[in-house]
Scaffold this motif. Structure first.
Motif, PDB file in Angstrom:
ATOM      1  N   THR A 228       1.186  -1.931   4.057  1.00  0.00           N
ATOM      2  CA  THR A 228       2.758  -1.372   4.439  1.00  0.00           C
ATOM      3  C   THR A 228       2.680  -1.545   5.888  1.00  0.00           C
ATOM      4  O   THR A 228       1.921  -0.602   6.573  1.00  0.00           O
ATOM      5  CB  THR A 228       2.987  -0.237   3.849  1.00  0.00           C
ATOM      6  OG1 THR A 228       2.979  -0.397   2.116  1.00  0.00           O
ATOM      7  CG2 THR A 228       4.423   0.179   4.106  1.00  0.00           C
ATOM      8  N   PRO A 229       3.667  -1.941   6.726  1.00  0.00           N
ATOM      9  CA  PRO A 229       3.781  -1.798   8.035  1.00  0.00           C
ATOM     10  C   PRO A 229       3.879  -0.544   8.449  1.00  0.00           C
ATOM     11  O   PRO A 229       4.630   0.058   7.760  1.00  0.00           O
ATOM     12  CB  PRO A 229       4.869  -2.749   8.550  1.00  0.00           C
ATOM     13  CG  PRO A 229       5.781  -2.954   7.359  1.00  0.00           C
ATOM     14  CD  PRO A 229       4.776  -2.928   5.962  1.00  0.00           C
TER      15      PRO A 229
ATOM     16  N   THR B  38       0.849  -1.289  -0.066  1.00  0.00           N
ATOM     17  CA  THR B  38       0.084  -0.041  -0.178  1.00  0.00           C
ATOM     18  C   THR B  38       0.851   1.139   0.018  1.00  0.00           C
ATOM     19  O   THR B  38       2.054   1.184   0.644  1.00  0.00           O
ATOM     20  CB  THR B  38      -0.968   0.176   1.141  1.00  0.00           C
ATOM     21  OG1 THR B  38       0.017  -0.001   2.516  1.00  0.00           O
ATOM     22  CG2 THR B  38      -1.892  -1.132   1.033  1.00  0.00           C
ATOM     23  N   GLY B  39       0.475   2.278  -0.679  1.00  0.00           N
ATOM     24  CA  GLY B  39       1.321   3.478  -0.892  1.00  0.00           C
ATOM     25  C   GLY B  39       2.415   3.286  -1.867  1.00  0.00           C
ATOM     26  O   GLY B  39       3.215   4.190  -2.186  1.00  0.00           O
ATOM     27  N   SER B  40       2.473   2.060  -2.599  1.00  0.00           N
ATOM     28  CA  SER B  40       3.324   2.353  -3.701  1.00  0.00           C
ATOM     29  C   SER B  40       2.879   2.032  -5.101  1.00  0.00           C
ATOM     30  O   SER B  40       1.448   1.736  -5.052  1.00  0.00           O
ATOM     31  CB  SER B  40       4.562   1.221  -3.230  1.00  0.00           C
ATOM     32  OG  SER B  40       3.915  -0.118  -3.241  1.00  0.00           O
TER      33      SER B  40
ATOM     34  N   CYS C  32       6.798  -5.998   2.174  1.00  0.00           N
ATOM     35  CA  CYS C  32       6.610  -4.628   2.129  1.00  0.00           C
ATOM     36  C   CYS C  32       7.465  -3.959   3.497  1.00  0.00           C
ATOM     37  O   CYS C  32       6.977  -4.802   4.652  1.00  0.00           O
ATOM     38  CB  CYS C  32       5.139  -4.365   2.374  1.00  0.00           C
ATOM     39  SG  CYS C  32       4.220  -4.724   1.050  1.00  0.00           S
ATOM     40  N   THR C  33       8.203  -3.177   3.547  1.00  0.00           N
ATOM     41  CA  THR C  33       8.988  -2.788   4.415  1.00  0.00           C
ATOM     42  C   THR C  33       8.793  -1.342   5.174  1.00  0.00           C
ATOM     43  O   THR C  33       8.244  -0.578   4.354  1.00  0.00           O
ATOM     44  CB  THR C  33      10.526  -2.816   4.120  1.00  0.00           C
ATOM     45  OG1 THR C  33      10.687  -1.965   3.074  1.00  0.00           O
ATOM     46  CG2 THR C  33      10.794  -4.161   3.727  1.00  0.00           C
TER      47      THR C  33
ATOM     48  N   THR D 178       1.146   2.091 -15.034  1.00  0.00           N
ATOM     49  CA  THR D 178       1.544   2.047 -13.732  1.00  0.00           C
ATOM     50  C   THR D 178       0.407   1.805 -12.715  1.00  0.00           C
ATOM     51  O   THR D 178      -0.654   2.222 -12.925  1.00  0.00           O
ATOM     52  CB  THR D 178       2.061   3.505 -13.416  1.00  0.00           C
ATOM     53  OG1 THR D 178       3.095   3.754 -14.427  1.00  0.00           O
ATOM     54  CG2 THR D 178       2.433   3.804 -11.753  1.00  0.00           C
ATOM     55  N   ILE D 179       0.723   1.046 -11.953  1.00  0.00           N
ATOM     56  CA  ILE D 179      -0.371   0.510 -10.951  1.00  0.00           C
ATOM     57  C   ILE D 179      -0.379   0.903  -9.709  1.00  0.00           C
ATOM     58  O   ILE D 179       0.736   0.613  -9.054  1.00  0.00           O
ATOM     59  CB  ILE D 179      -0.448  -1.053 -11.061  1.00  0.00           C
ATOM     60  CG1 ILE D 179      -0.738  -1.522 -12.562  1.00  0.00           C
ATOM     61  CG2 ILE D 179      -1.639  -1.455 -10.313  1.00  0.00           C
ATOM     62  CD1 ILE D 179      -2.077  -1.229 -13.158  1.00  0.00           C
ATOM     63  N   ASP D 180      -1.177   1.457  -9.041  1.00  0.00           N
ATOM     64  CA  ASP D 180      -1.082   1.788  -7.688  1.00  0.00           C
ATOM     65  C   ASP D 180      -2.126   1.197  -6.572  1.00  0.00           C
ATOM     66  O   ASP D 180      -2.330   1.509  -5.621  1.00  0.00           O
ATOM     67  CB  ASP D 180      -0.905   3.293  -7.582  1.00  0.00           C
ATOM     68  CG  ASP D 180      -2.315   3.918  -7.703  1.00  0.00           C
ATOM     69  OD1 ASP D 180      -3.352   3.594  -8.266  1.00  0.00           O
ATOM     70  OD2 ASP D 180      -2.334   5.382  -7.916  1.00  0.00           O
ATOM     71  N   GLN D 181      -3.017   0.426  -7.316  1.00  0.00           N
ATOM     72  CA  GLN D 181      -4.044  -0.423  -6.175  1.00  0.00           C
ATOM     73  C   GLN D 181      -4.147  -1.749  -6.742  1.00  0.00           C
ATOM     74  O   GLN D 181      -3.806  -2.267  -7.947  1.00  0.00           O
ATOM     75  CB  GLN D 181      -5.232   0.278  -6.178  1.00  0.00           C
ATOM     76  CG  GLN D 181      -5.889   0.709  -7.582  1.00  0.00           C
ATOM     77  CD  GLN D 181      -7.033   1.640  -7.535  1.00  0.00           C
ATOM     78  OE1 GLN D 181      -7.807   1.450  -6.574  1.00  0.00           O
ATOM     79  NE2 GLN D 181      -7.091   2.535  -8.441  1.00  0.00           N
ATOM     80  N   ALA D 182      -4.763  -2.831  -5.964  1.00  0.00           N
ATOM     81  CA  ALA D 182      -4.829  -4.172  -6.083  1.00  0.00           C
ATOM     82  C   ALA D 182      -6.054  -4.206  -7.313  1.00  0.00           C
ATOM     83  O   ALA D 182      -6.884  -3.397  -7.238  1.00  0.00           O
ATOM     84  CB  ALA D 182      -5.326  -4.756  -4.797  1.00  0.00           C
ATOM     85  N   GLY D 183      -6.000  -5.198  -7.882  1.00  0.00           N
ATOM     86  CA  GLY D 183      -6.878  -5.591  -8.743  1.00  0.00           C
ATOM     87  C   GLY D 183      -6.645  -6.669  -9.842  1.00  0.00           C
ATOM     88  O   GLY D 183      -5.532  -7.086  -9.917  1.00  0.00           O
TER      89      GLY D 183
END
Length: 186
Positions: free
Chosen positions: A64-65, A7-9, A119-120, A35-40
């Motif tokens: 993302t933690p 999330t956020g990337s 995710c870091t 460019t993809i920035d969400q699930a699907g």
């Protein structure tokens, strides 16, 4: 292949196309990259000389933690601070190589990278050591009957707690006994 997205990337979908092939994405766009920035689920049709090829990719979102070791802190020399970066399903890597989620740490600069499914997130904290007040009571002494003795241990920036409950830097002694005081740097 199907991919994970923190999330956020974002990530780039770049299908391998022949030199003159055209592409049509499921959203109607014709750009060769996306460019993809969400699930699907994303699909594309590539066309070349009347022939078509189709492919679909599923993008799965991974949260993302969030890690927060707290504000920079000052401790007395004998103290340690518990740093807790733990969260379900995570791995940890501290700047000294340790891999625990929770640690009790002395002074220094401490940082941790938390990884959840690739995710870091990271955070750093600076722990400094406060100077310890010096406290020297006078040597044992004897008092004559009816005499008093004033002991003053004043230092700037220090609070005091005497065994009798007094909180000033000085105490007047008029009877035999043991003298005890705790000094704390403010």
């Amino acid at each position: 292949p199907d991919q994970q997205l923190c999330t956020g990337s974002s990530l780039e979908l770049d299908p391998v196309l022949g030199a003159s092939a055209s592409i049509l994405w499921e959203d109607g766009s014709l750009l060769p990259e996306r460019t993809i920035d969400q699930a699907g689920t994303y699909s594309a049709i590539a066309s070349l000389n009347g022939c078509e090829a189709r492919d679909t990719v599923m993008i799965i979102a991974i949260e993302t933690p969030q890690v927060d070791l707290g504000p920079d802190t000052a401790l007395c020399a004998y103290e340690q601070l518990v740093l807790d970066a733990s969260m379900p399903g995570a791995t940890y890597l501290w700047n000294d190589g340790n891999t625990a989620g929770t640690r009790s740490m002395p002074n220094g600069s401490w940082s941790v990278v938390v990884d959840v499914s690739g995710c870091t997130a990271s955070d750093t904290i600076q722990i400094t050591t406060l100077p310890q007040p010096t406290l020297v009571l006078p040597a044992d002494t004897a008092l004559c009957d009816g005499a008093t003795w004033m002991v003053d241990v004043a230092q700037p920036g220090v609070t005091y707690l005497w065994a009798n409950g007094g909180t000033s830097s000085a105490i007047t002694i008029s009877s035999p006994g043991t003298l005890a005081v705790v000094a704390e740097l403010q």
